[in-house]
Design a protein around this motif. Structure first.
Motif, mmCIF file in Angstrom:
data_model
loop_
_atom_site.group_PDB
_atom_site.id
_atom_site.type_symbol
_atom_site.label_atom_id
_atom_site.label_comp_id
_atom_site.label_asym_id
_atom_site.label_seq_id
_atom_site.Cartn_x
_atom_site.Cartn_y
_atom_site.Cartn_z
ATOM 1 N N GLU A 29 -16.412 -26.224 -64.849
ATOM 2 C CA GLU A 29 -15.070 -26.405 -65.120
ATOM 3 C C GLU A 29 -14.675 -25.289 -65.886
ATOM 4 N N ILE A 32 -15.162 -21.422 -64.529
ATOM 5 C CA ILE A 32 -14.419 -21.677 -63.613
ATOM 6 C C ILE A 32 -12.992 -21.818 -64.199
ATOM 7 N N ARG A 33 -12.379 -22.030 -65.174
ATOM 8 C CA ARG A 33 -10.825 -21.135 -66.020
ATOM 9 C C ARG A 33 -11.861 -20.469 -66.254
ATOM 10 N N CYS A 36 -10.830 -17.914 -64.042
ATOM 11 C CA CYS A 36 -8.898 -16.932 -63.880
ATOM 12 C C CYS A 36 -8.724 -15.899 -64.806
ATOM 13 N N MET B 379 -8.054 -26.012 -57.484
ATOM 14 C CA MET B 379 -7.633 -24.175 -57.961
ATOM 15 C C MET B 379 -6.709 -23.863 -57.974
ATOM 16 N N ARG B 382 -5.554 -24.653 -61.915
ATOM 17 C CA ARG B 382 -6.384 -24.388 -62.996
ATOM 18 C C ARG B 382 -5.737 -22.549 -62.986
ATOM 19 N N PHE B 383 -5.859 -22.223 -61.380
ATOM 20 C CA PHE B 383 -4.330 -20.681 -62.512
ATOM 21 C C PHE B 383 -3.687 -21.425 -62.977
ATOM 22 N N CYS B 386 -3.819 -21.048 -66.300
ATOM 23 C CA CYS B 386 -4.426 -20.579 -67.212
ATOM 24 C C CYS B 386 -3.408 -19.425 -66.926
#
Lengths: 67, 536
Positions: A29, A32-33, A36, B379, B382-383, B386
């Motif tokens: 996790e 993945i962040r 991004c 997902m 998450r974008f 972020c």
């Protein structure tokens, strides 16, 4: 300016090592962040929408089938 | 609840046509007495069309609802003569702050260009707006506002529609050459004509609460992502008139709307947000969910749809009522000219062409905001998270933060009514764009450019206005106004905003949009552009 698909990294092995090492201690996790954030930062750096669109299209395409 | 406002009850009156059992043909019947229907009735009546407005209720909107009114809708309301009391009563604001968890991540300023009559944005409860419009309609001889009139059936014919209307005195029929359906997102009219309403429904619920408090918050729009007092969701805080504050809590799709609306559940949420030492009283609570969708065509034979009945957007960006007023601005003059036989019905069809384009622009903006505020997949969440994290440290990432892009008018850049430019111009006044306001002096007194534009077409000329020329097409005559001849440009801003040089000439539509422009005053070219703007 189209997406540059020619080799453009002076030290490909060094870059790859840096990328992998940066995530060595991360769980999935967290990694993945990080990806991004990396993508958002690089997209802002590139800026050129045509280049980004071309890259998105290329990245979306399914992997060529084996054999 | 509702301590700051008492709802008026408007009287039902039996109409003479129902009493006498006569079937009358009305030029325009507006269905729905919300802000858009009331504005439609007022615009049509002011343009000289005897207009009947039907509403199935007898009071104004319950709760604050729409709240935010942007500059262009205020300019339209000013053209209708009702903006001044709204601006005086409303709360003018321009700074928005975006918080992530407990920290300020991003701040924006609407940076309103100075020297416009209307402010960038005001906040005002919808009931005040409706009350003002009702008072204006009551004073308008050509407007006939009828409460407790519910349309229960419609039968369409080649050149009119027959409406079956139910009142406390029973059912009667009336005919309308044109019907404007402003009966909201759950439009019965849309259902009765069998039209589609296509788009995307969002699986999320929001709690809106109006609270009265003497709070120390500044007059700004505050938006939180994932605040400590409401983890994992978003919250919006906005000030309205009478020290009423609007708070929107995102609840998620799993929330129970009946339970969440109960004061014993709402009050602790607000208490947690404001802290124990802020005194507040709950005025009004509602739960909403929303969709982004529109009709395929805003005209169905003799019925023209406007506002939420034609298109529905998310609330992020205040694009609902604001867009609806612009629908009416676009439609009123076209109906008048077609009813008068001065333009073909093709002019009515340009309403769909122009306002569908605007609706799609609004839908796109609104859907983008919704995808950021309420991410649809792990997902995309998450974008989103972020972007918010990076935005705190990296200024260049902040433009990606989308807590709602506030309503701005959509220029009709592809409109069939435009005459394309044949010369170079600086600035943003391209054909299809709403005219920028600017200060003027009329007979030595200060006024505003938009207030000089009349109800019809205007030819605005920089420099000397040629004498003895008239601009007409199919019985429509444009008023010729000269910057310097008819009013002064004390700040030079008309010249700057319109790139006005001696000879520069604009053809401006009755809805204050640019139809065409040239570097020289050429009567034949202006007449041709006028004919084109009439769809002739």
């Amino acid at each position: 300016m189209p997406l540059n698909t020619a080799a453009n990294l002076a030290d490909p092995d060094g870059f790859y090592e840096e990328l992998i090492s940066a995530q060595r201690d991360m769980d999935d996790e967290t990694a993945i962040r990080m990806n991004c954030k990396l993508l958002i930062l690089l997209a802002n750096h590139i800026g050129d929408r045509a280049v980004l669109s071309e890259a998105i299209t290329m990245a979306r395409a399914p992997a060529p089938s084996a054999g | 609840m509702q301590k700051t406002y008492s709802y008026p009850v408007f009287p039902y009156r039996r109409s003479p046509e129902q009493a006498d059992g006569r079937v009358l043909r009305h030029p325009v019947v507006v269905v729905g007495g919300g802000p858009i229907g009331l504005a439609a009735g007022l615009d049509c009546a002011r343009r000289g069309i005897p207009t009947v407005i039907l509403d199935d209720n007898n009071t104004v909107s319950v709760g604050s609802r729409a709240v935010c009114y942007a500059k262009r809708p205020l300019e339209i309301l000013d053209r209708l003569g009702v903006a001044a009391p709204l601006v005086a009563k409303g709360i003018s604001w321009k700074v928005g702050k975006v918080f992530v968890r407990d920290r300020l991540a991003y701040q924006f300023d609407l940076l309103p260009e100075s020297d416009h009559k209307m402010p960038a944005m005001i906040n005002l409860q919808q009931y005040y707006l409706e009350e003002t419009l009702v008072a204006a309609l009551d004073a308008e001889p050509l407007a006939d506002l009828r409460w407790k009139h519910k349309v229960v059936a419609i039968d369409q014919h080649a050149d009119h529609a027959v409406l079956t209307v139910e009142t406390p005195d029973g059912v009667f029929t009336m005919q309308a050459t044109w019907v404007i359906a402003c009966d909201g997102a759950n439009s019965d009219m849309r259902r009765m004509v069998g039209a589609d309403f296509e788009g995307q429904a969002f699986h999320d619920r929001f709690l809106i609460a109006d609270v009265v408090m003497q709070a120390g918050f500044p007059t700004e729009r505050w938006f939180w992502f994932d605040p400590p007092f409401h983890p994992g969701q978003s919250v919006l805080l906005h000030k309205q008139a009478d020290n009423v504050w609007r708070i929107d809590f995102q609840l998620g799709w799993g929330a129970d709307p009946v339970e969440e609306k109960k004061p014993e559940n709402v009050i602790p949420r607000i208490r947690k947000m404001l802290g124990d030492d802020v005194e507040f009283e709950l005025e009004w609570v509602s739960i909403y969910q929303f969709a982004c969708r529109r009709m395929r065509d805003f005209r169905v034979n003799r019925v023209l749809f406007a506002g939420d009945s034609a298109h529905q957007v998310s609330p992020f960006g205040a694009r609902g009522a604001n867009t609806g007023f612009q629908d009416i601005d676009n439609l009123g003059w076209k109906l008048k000219l077609v009813l008068d036989g001065c333009a073909p019905e093709a002019l009515i069809d340009s309403y769909t062409a122009e306002r569908l384009f605007a609706a799609d622009d609004n839908l796109s903006n609104s859907t983008r905001s919704t995808d950021f505020i309420t991410p649809k997949s792990p997902m995309s969440r998450r974008f989103r998270d972020c972007v918010l994290e990076l935005a705190e440290q990296v200024a260049g990432i902040r433009p990606l933060v989308n807590s709602g892009r506030l309503s701005r008018p959509t220029p009709y850049v592809h409109s069939p009514l435009n005459t394309p430019d044949s010369a170079q111009f600086k600035g943003r006044m391209t054909p299809g764009t709403n005219c920028d306001d600017a200060p003027v002096t009329v007979a030595g007194k200060p006024s505003w450019l938009l207030n000089q534009l009349g109800d019809g077409f205007t030819v605005l000329v920089f420099g000397r206005v040629p004498a003895g020329v008239s601009i007409e097409s199919g019985g429509v005559r444009a008023t010729i106004l000269g910057v310097d001849d008819d009013f002064g440009d004390p700040t030079g801003l008309i010249g700057t905003r319109y790139d006005g040089q001696p000879g520069t000439t604009y053809l401006i539509r009755p809805d204050q949009h640019v139809a065409a422009r040239w570097r020289h005053f050429d009567p034949d070219l202006i007449r041709a552009a006028l004919a084109r703007a009439l769809a002739a």
